[in-house]
Design a protein around this motif. Structure first.
Motif, PDB file in Angstrom:
ATOM      1  N   TYR A 176       0.799  38.270 104.686  1.00  0.00           N
ATOM      2  CA  TYR A 176       0.492  38.020 103.280  1.00  0.00           C
ATOM      3  C   TYR A 176      -0.930  38.431 102.926  1.00  0.00           C
ATOM      4  O   TYR A 176      -1.254  38.568 101.739  1.00  0.00           O
ATOM      5  CB  TYR A 176       0.732  36.550 102.954  1.00  0.00           C
ATOM      6  N   THR A 177      -1.776  38.642 103.917  1.00  0.00           N
ATOM      7  CA  THR A 177      -3.104  39.182 103.640  1.00  0.00           C
ATOM      8  C   THR A 177      -2.994  40.578 103.048  1.00  0.00           C
ATOM      9  O   THR A 177      -3.640  40.908 102.048  1.00  0.00           O
ATOM     10  CB  THR A 177      -3.940  39.222 104.924  1.00  0.00           C
ATOM     11  N   GLY A 178      -2.163  41.415 103.668  1.00  0.00           N
ATOM     12  CA  GLY A 178      -1.966  42.762 103.151  1.00  0.00           C
ATOM     13  C   GLY A 178      -1.326  42.765 101.784  1.00  0.00           C
ATOM     14  O   GLY A 178      -1.645  43.605 100.933  1.00  0.00           O
ATOM     15  N   VAL A 179      -0.415  41.827 101.537  1.00  0.00           N
ATOM     16  CA  VAL A 179       0.214  41.729 100.220  1.00  0.00           C
ATOM     17  C   VAL A 179      -0.823  41.393  99.157  1.00  0.00           C
ATOM     18  O   VAL A 179      -0.839  41.978  98.067  1.00  0.00           O
ATOM     19  CB  VAL A 179       1.330  40.673 100.246  1.00  0.00           C
ATOM     20  N   ALA A 180      -1.724  40.437  99.458  1.00  0.00           N
ATOM     21  CA  ALA A 180      -2.762  40.058  98.499  1.00  0.00           C
ATOM     22  C   ALA A 180      -3.705  41.220  98.207  1.00  0.00           C
ATOM     23  O   ALA A 180      -4.109  41.431  97.056  1.00  0.00           O
ATOM     24  CB  ALA A 180      -3.546  38.861  99.038  1.00  0.00           C
ATOM     25  N   TRP A 187      -2.591  44.394 108.511  1.00  0.00           N
ATOM     26  CA  TRP A 187      -1.968  44.324 107.188  1.00  0.00           C
ATOM     27  C   TRP A 187      -2.942  44.709 106.083  1.00  0.00           C
ATOM     28  O   TRP A 187      -2.500  45.170 105.026  1.00  0.00           O
ATOM     29  CB  TRP A 187      -1.398  42.925 106.966  1.00  0.00           C
ATOM     30  N   THR A 188      -4.244  44.520 106.283  1.00  0.00           N
ATOM     31  CA  THR A 188      -5.187  45.030 105.284  1.00  0.00           C
ATOM     32  C   THR A 188      -5.110  46.556 105.219  1.00  0.00           C
ATOM     33  O   THR A 188      -5.211  47.139 104.135  1.00  0.00           O
ATOM     34  CB  THR A 188      -6.623  44.589 105.595  1.00  0.00           C
ATOM     35  N   MET A 189      -4.911  47.184 106.378  1.00  0.00           N
ATOM     36  CA  MET A 189      -4.758  48.637 106.387  1.00  0.00           C
ATOM     37  C   MET A 189      -3.508  49.052 105.623  1.00  0.00           C
ATOM     38  O   MET A 189      -3.543  49.969 104.783  1.00  0.00           O
ATOM     39  CB  MET A 189      -4.699  49.151 107.824  1.00  0.00           C
ATOM     40  N   PHE A 190      -2.389  48.366 105.889  1.00  0.00           N
ATOM     41  CA  PHE A 190      -1.158  48.692 105.173  1.00  0.00           C
ATOM     42  C   PHE A 190      -1.275  48.366 103.687  1.00  0.00           C
ATOM     43  O   PHE A 190      -0.693  49.052 102.839  1.00  0.00           O
ATOM     44  CB  PHE A 190       0.032  47.946 105.780  1.00  0.00           C
ATOM     45  N   GLY A 191      -2.007  47.302 103.354  1.00  0.00           N
ATOM     46  CA  GLY A 191      -2.200  46.957 101.959  1.00  0.00           C
ATOM     47  C   GLY A 191      -2.934  48.034 101.185  1.00  0.00           C
ATOM     48  O   GLY A 191      -2.671  48.259  99.995  1.00  0.00           O
ATOM     49  N   LEU A 192      -3.859  48.718 101.854  1.00  0.00           N
ATOM     50  CA  LEU A 192      -4.579  49.817 101.224  1.00  0.00           C
ATOM     51  C   LEU A 192      -3.770  51.110 101.240  1.00  0.00           C
ATOM     52  O   LEU A 192      -3.902  51.947 100.336  1.00  0.00           O
ATOM     53  CB  LEU A 192      -5.899  50.054 101.952  1.00  0.00           C
ATOM     54  N   MET A 193      -2.941  51.278 102.236  1.00  0.00           N
ATOM     55  CA  MET A 193      -2.240  52.537 102.444  1.00  0.00           C
ATOM     56  C   MET A 193      -0.985  52.655 101.577  1.00  0.00           C
ATOM     57  O   MET A 193      -0.700  53.731 101.023  1.00  0.00           O
ATOM     58  CB  MET A 193      -1.861  52.673 103.925  1.00  0.00           C
ATOM     59  N   LEU A 194      -0.215  51.565 101.459  1.00  0.00           N
ATOM     60  CA  LEU A 194       1.069  51.618 100.774  1.00  0.00           C
ATOM     61  C   LEU A 194       0.908  51.342  99.280  1.00  0.00           C
ATOM     62  O   LEU A 194      -0.073  50.756  98.842  1.00  0.00           O
ATOM     63  CB  LEU A 194       2.025  50.614 101.405  1.00  0.00           C
ATOM     64  N   ARG A 195       1.904  51.744  98.519  1.00  0.00           N
ATOM     65  CA  ARG A 195       1.775  51.723  97.064  1.00  0.00           C
ATOM     66  C   ARG A 195       2.132  50.380  96.431  1.00  0.00           C
ATOM     67  O   ARG A 195       1.547  49.993  95.424  1.00  0.00           O
ATOM     68  CB  ARG A 195       2.658  52.818  96.451  1.00  0.00           C
ATOM     69  N   THR A 196       3.107  49.685  96.981  1.00  0.00           N
ATOM     70  CA  THR A 196       3.569  48.446  96.354  1.00  0.00           C
ATOM     71  C   THR A 196       3.561  47.308  97.369  1.00  0.00           C
ATOM     72  O   THR A 196       3.596  47.533  98.585  1.00  0.00           O
ATOM     73  CB  THR A 196       4.994  48.614  95.785  1.00  0.00           C
ATOM     74  N   GLU A 197       3.564  46.081  96.842  1.00  0.00           N
ATOM     75  CA  GLU A 197       3.580  44.913  97.713  1.00  0.00           C
ATOM     76  C   GLU A 197       4.903  44.790  98.460  1.00  0.00           C
ATOM     77  O   GLU A 197       4.946  44.297  99.593  1.00  0.00           O
ATOM     78  CB  GLU A 197       3.319  43.654  96.901  1.00  0.00           C
ATOM     79  N   LYS A 198       6.002  45.258  97.859  1.00  0.00           N
ATOM     80  CA  LYS A 198       7.288  45.214  98.537  1.00  0.00           C
ATOM     81  C   LYS A 198       7.303  46.111  99.762  1.00  0.00           C
ATOM     82  O   LYS A 198       7.873  45.757 100.799  1.00  0.00           O
ATOM     83  CB  LYS A 198       8.400  45.617  97.564  1.00  0.00           C
ATOM     84  N   SER A 199       6.681  47.268  99.642  1.00  0.00           N
ATOM     85  CA  SER A 199       6.622  48.164 100.799  1.00  0.00           C
ATOM     86  C   SER A 199       5.748  47.569 101.901  1.00  0.00           C
ATOM     87  O   SER A 199       6.036  47.740 103.084  1.00  0.00           O
ATOM     88  CB  SER A 199       6.102  49.534 100.380  1.00  0.00           C
ATOM     89  N   VAL A 200       4.687  46.857 101.520  1.00  0.00           N
ATOM     90  CA  VAL A 200       3.840  46.192 102.525  1.00  0.00           C
ATOM     91  C   VAL A 200       4.646  45.146 103.280  1.00  0.00           C
ATOM     92  O   VAL A 200       4.594  45.054 104.519  1.00  0.00           O
ATOM     93  CB  VAL A 200       2.611  45.549 101.851  1.00  0.00           C
ATOM     94  N   MET A 201       5.413  44.342 102.552  1.00  0.00           N
ATOM     95  CA  MET A 201       6.226  43.310 103.210  1.00  0.00           C
ATOM     96  C   MET A 201       7.311  43.926 104.074  1.00  0.00           C
ATOM     97  O   MET A 201       7.605  43.429 105.169  1.00  0.00           O
ATOM     98  CB  MET A 201       6.850  42.403 102.146  1.00  0.00           C
ATOM     99  N   GLY A 202       7.920  45.025 103.610  1.00  0.00           N
ATOM    100  CA  GLY A 202       8.966  45.667 104.397  1.00  0.00           C
ATOM    101  C   GLY A 202       8.454  46.212 105.711  1.00  0.00           C
ATOM    102  O   GLY A 202       9.051  45.987 106.773  1.00  0.00           O
TER     103      GLY A 202
END
Length: 290
Positions: free
Chosen positions: A113-117, A195-210
């Motif tokens: 959820y860190t990456g999602v935020a 997850w912070t890396m994925f949060g910056l890399m991916l476009r949407t929060e759904k993709s981060v969670m997936g």
């Protein structure tokens, strides 16, 4: 007469075209810098401010605590009564083995959820304002992780309280439990940089969670959280015995049992340092370029 005089005064002040005359640079500097500038905040002060911001978000949206209260309770009850009788003969015996492992599993899972935020704040444009501030550049990311450490502590307290009700009795006492929780939170801080890396890399929060689920589920279930790896096939033991989650679960389980598993603790801290070095560096490069 007075009208002509007024126009003449205006013409003299603003020039023949009627436009305002440019102000002197010294005058502007005197207006903008009227006194001494406040000192630049230290790295710790900036990170703590962003951490407090994360805590305030929990205050205003308390539903964020569902994943550290309701979800851990469901996991402990479900796996204790689902596997307890089949694997250990009774739930009382199985909870002694399960609780430290399920503690590790839950904390590792909610780190996503860190990456999602981070991704949500990027979508709202909040990070554009952060980047203009004269602060230590990684402080925004570190602040997220500091705020989440409070959430991890709450989740640990909830699961331990439920475990005591179900019959969990740590032989290491308060000292062993505190040491195990401290090691777990330190590792969770390091693990969250993924997850912070994925949060910056991916476009949407759904993709981060997936993507997070695709990584976390195999990593946590293919470990010694639920069963001893000795019961697994040899090819699977090679993966499980070298998994960071296995080392962490063994270290936390040993500390709560009153032992001092130095090797497992060293492996857990080593994995944490490697995660920060790799994914922390990647996160800051993306943050500077995004």
């Amino acid at each position: 007469m007075s009208t002509a005089t007024t126009r003449g005064q205006r013409t003299g002040e603003t020039g023949e075209t009627g436009e305002q005359a440019p102000a002197a640079a010294d005058a502007l500097a005197g207006l903008l810098v009227s006194g001494e500038r406040p000192p630049r905040p230290s790295a710790w002060a900036a990170s703590a401010a962003f951490g407090w911001r994360a805590v305030l978000k929990i205050k205003h949206v308390p539903e964020q605590l569902f994943d550290v209260t309701v979800f851990p309770i469901m996991m402990v009850l479900m796996f204790t009564y689902l596997f307890g009788g089949a694997l250990a003969g009774s739930t009382d015996q199985y909870v002694q083995f399960l609780l430290p492992g399920i503690l590790v599993m839950n904390i590792v899972m909610i780190t996503m959820y860190t990456g999602v935020a981070v991704n949500i704040d990027i979508a709202k444009g909040v990070f554009d304002r952060f980047r203009t501030l004269p602060i230590w550049r990684p402080s925004a990311m570190v602040g997220y992780l500091l705020g989440d450490m409070l959430r991890y502590t709450i989740a640990c307290a909830v699961m331990l309280a439920l475990g005591l009700v179900l019959g969990f009795r740590p032989a290491g006492g308060v000292t062993g439990v505190v040491a195990g929780v401290a090691l777990l939170i330190v590792f969770a801080f390091a693990f969250s940089w993924i997850w912070t890396m994925f949060g910056l890399m991916l476009r949407t929060e759904k993709s981060v969670m997936g993507v997070s689920m695709m990584v976390i589920f195999p990593l946590t279930f293919l470990s010694n959280v639920f069963v001893d790896p000795a019961t697994m096939p040899g090819w699977l033991q090679a993966f499980v015995n070298n998994s960071p989650v296995t080392h962490l679960a063994s270290a936390v389980r040993g500390l709560m049992a009153g032992d001092w598993p130095a090797t497992e603790i060293a492996w857990s801290l080593g994995w944490g340092a490697a995660l920060v070095a790799v994914f922390g560096t990647a996160t800051m490069r993306l943050y500077n370029r995004k």
